[in-house]
Scaffold this active site. Sequence first.
Site, mmCIF file in Angstrom:
data_model
loop_
_atom_site.group_PDB
_atom_site.id
_atom_site.type_symbol
_atom_site.label_atom_id
_atom_site.label_comp_id
_atom_site.label_asym_id
_atom_site.label_seq_id
_atom_site.Cartn_x
_atom_site.Cartn_y
_atom_site.Cartn_z
ATOM 1 N N SER A 144 0.857 -1.184 0.000
ATOM 2 C CA SER A 144 0.000 0.000 0.000
ATOM 3 C C SER A 144 0.893 1.233 0.000
ATOM 4 O O SER A 144 2.090 1.139 0.307
ATOM 5 C CB SER A 144 -0.845 -0.016 1.281
ATOM 6 O OG SER A 144 -1.426 1.245 1.532
ATOM 7 N N TYR A 157 -3.170 -0.528 9.906
ATOM 8 C CA TYR A 157 -3.092 -0.858 8.468
ATOM 9 C C TYR A 157 -1.662 -0.600 7.965
ATOM 10 O O TYR A 157 -1.063 -1.447 7.298
ATOM 11 C CB TYR A 157 -4.103 0.002 7.700
ATOM 12 C CG TYR A 157 -4.221 -0.325 6.232
ATOM 13 C CD1 TYR A 157 -4.994 -1.396 5.809
ATOM 14 C CD2 TYR A 157 -3.581 0.448 5.268
ATOM 15 C CE1 TYR A 157 -5.111 -1.697 4.461
ATOM 16 C CE2 TYR A 157 -3.694 0.162 3.919
ATOM 17 C CZ TYR A 157 -4.468 -0.900 3.520
ATOM 18 O OH TYR A 157 -4.587 -1.196 2.178
HETATM 19 P P1 NDP Z 1 -11.916 -5.424 -1.412
HETATM 20 O O1 NDP Z 1 -12.609 -5.184 -0.118
HETATM 21 O O2 NDP Z 1 -12.678 -5.318 -2.675
HETATM 22 O O3 NDP Z 1 -11.169 -6.829 -1.388
HETATM 23 C C1 NDP Z 1 -10.737 -7.477 -0.227
HETATM 24 C C2 NDP Z 1 -10.684 -8.955 -0.552
HETATM 25 O O4 NDP Z 1 -10.094 -9.664 0.533
HETATM 26 C C3 NDP Z 1 -12.063 -9.549 -0.782
HETATM 27 O O5 NDP Z 1 -11.989 -10.392 -1.898
HETATM 28 C C4 NDP Z 1 -12.315 -10.352 0.498
HETATM 29 O O6 NDP Z 1 -13.154 -11.455 0.194
HETATM 30 C C5 NDP Z 1 -10.892 -10.799 0.831
HETATM 31 N N1 NDP Z 1 -10.691 -11.109 2.251
HETATM 32 C C6 NDP Z 1 -10.731 -10.254 3.302
HETATM 33 N N2 NDP Z 1 -10.504 -10.922 4.442
HETATM 34 C C7 NDP Z 1 -10.301 -12.216 4.108
HETATM 35 C C8 NDP Z 1 -10.015 -13.405 4.850
HETATM 36 N N3 NDP Z 1 -9.873 -13.381 6.174
HETATM 37 N N4 NDP Z 1 -9.887 -14.578 4.176
HETATM 38 C C9 NDP Z 1 -10.026 -14.613 2.822
HETATM 39 N N5 NDP Z 1 -10.271 -13.526 2.073
HETATM 40 C C10 NDP Z 1 -10.421 -12.347 2.711
HETATM 41 O O7 NDP Z 1 -10.718 -4.381 -1.392
HETATM 42 P P2 NDP Z 1 -9.489 -4.100 -2.364
HETATM 43 O O8 NDP Z 1 -9.593 -4.845 -3.620
HETATM 44 O O9 NDP Z 1 -9.337 -2.648 -2.382
HETATM 45 O O10 NDP Z 1 -8.296 -4.676 -1.467
HETATM 46 C C11 NDP Z 1 -7.483 -5.749 -1.848
HETATM 47 C C12 NDP Z 1 -6.100 -5.534 -1.277
HETATM 48 O O11 NDP Z 1 -5.543 -4.331 -1.834
HETATM 49 C C13 NDP Z 1 -6.038 -5.354 0.235
HETATM 50 O O12 NDP Z 1 -4.885 -6.029 0.737
HETATM 51 C C14 NDP Z 1 -5.870 -3.860 0.394
HETATM 52 O O13 NDP Z 1 -5.231 -3.533 1.597
HETATM 53 C C15 NDP Z 1 -4.992 -3.559 -0.807
HETATM 54 N N6 NDP Z 1 -4.957 -2.165 -1.201
HETATM 55 C C16 NDP Z 1 -6.055 -1.532 -1.716
HETATM 56 C C17 NDP Z 1 -5.975 -0.223 -2.119
HETATM 57 C C18 NDP Z 1 -7.121 0.497 -2.746
HETATM 58 O O14 NDP Z 1 -6.989 1.702 -3.021
HETATM 59 N N7 NDP Z 1 -8.236 -0.162 -3.008
HETATM 60 C C19 NDP Z 1 -4.741 0.541 -1.964
HETATM 61 C C20 NDP Z 1 -3.651 -0.204 -1.419
HETATM 62 C C21 NDP Z 1 -3.768 -1.505 -1.061
HETATM 63 P P3 NDP Z 1 -14.257 -12.022 1.255
HETATM 64 O O15 NDP Z 1 -14.937 -10.826 1.827
HETATM 65 O O16 NDP Z 1 -15.137 -12.906 0.439
HETATM 66 O O17 NDP Z 1 -13.466 -12.788 2.257
#
Ligand code: NDP
Length: 254
Positions: A144, A157
């Site tokens: 991030s 975070y």
């Molecule tokens: P989303 O909320 O769309 O995606 C998060 C994903 O993580 C979902 O698919 C969720 O699926 C899965 N997830 C969360 N907890 C668990 C768990 N315990 N076990 C299995 N799967 C899990 O957000 P983003 O796409 O934005 O985020 C994805 C990654 O990108 C994260 O690591 C975030 O920190 C990182 N990121 C995002 C940024 C942004 O601007 N969007 C910037 C920088 C980093 P489910 O709920 O079905 O479990």
Amino acid sequence: MELFNLSGKVAIVTGGNGGIGLGMACGLAKAGADIAIIGRNSEKNKSALQTISKLGRRCISITADVTDGNAVADMTSQVAAELGSISILINNAGTNVRKRPEELSEEDWHLVMDTNLTSAFLCAKACYPHMKKSGGGKVLNNGSMLSLFGSPWGSVYGSSKGGIMQLTRSLATAWAHDNIQVNCFLPGWIDTELTRTARVQIPELNDKVLDRTPAGRWGTIEDMAGVAVFLASPASDFITGTALPVDGGFSIAI
Ligand code: NDP
């Protein structure tokens, strides 16, 4: 050697059922990889599976919580049994609790650390024997901008995402002799469910992002496909332990 060809490769994408993970999974499938997406929500898994299946590669989804070591072990065994091997792991699952440090509970701390950092360790460790057996592999960890910068709202975070950079460097040095490259990518502000909730919590966020990002826009999940293919393919075979911003210039602007 075809630099960006992933035919014959099997990729696990944690959190591949939406957002950045889905954008990356689609990129890998278009480059020829078979895909396993992992998430806790089986409805979201089902819908993502339909999207990825249209790209013509083998694709499975597994409902699992990547903070649970036993579930991770079962999940990797299932992928290897159903798709034949594991060559690529994208540690993408993540969450956030946006609170000032003095308001953050111990439970909040563990939730974010376990989801963002511990899960990456557990999944990498579980995939390692499979990658070693097949002569090499690629691990991509999702960082991030808060791997680099501080924020009053990002103490846990940012700690988890700073940890992702150090985990990346440690794994990269440990496994280089096994021909496993481990890198992380640092997304800027990408339009997903996670940041849509942030925009509700912080009303001025949209203007701030547009103002601060030299590209003048939010990233899309499609913007994340290229870095996934690059870091998963032979094109990056001599790159390991690095942290690559994918941020429209956010991290180089003042
Ligand atoms: P989303 O909320 O769309 O995606 C998060 C994903 O993580 C979902 O698919 C969720 O699926 C899965 N997830 C969360 N907890 C668990 C768990 N315990 N076990 C299995 N799967 C899990 O957000 P983003 O796409 O934005 O985020 C994805 C990654 O990108 C994260 O690591 C975030 O920190 C990182 N990121 C995002 C940024 C942004 O601007 N969007 C910037 C920088 C980093 P489910 O709920 O079905 O479990």
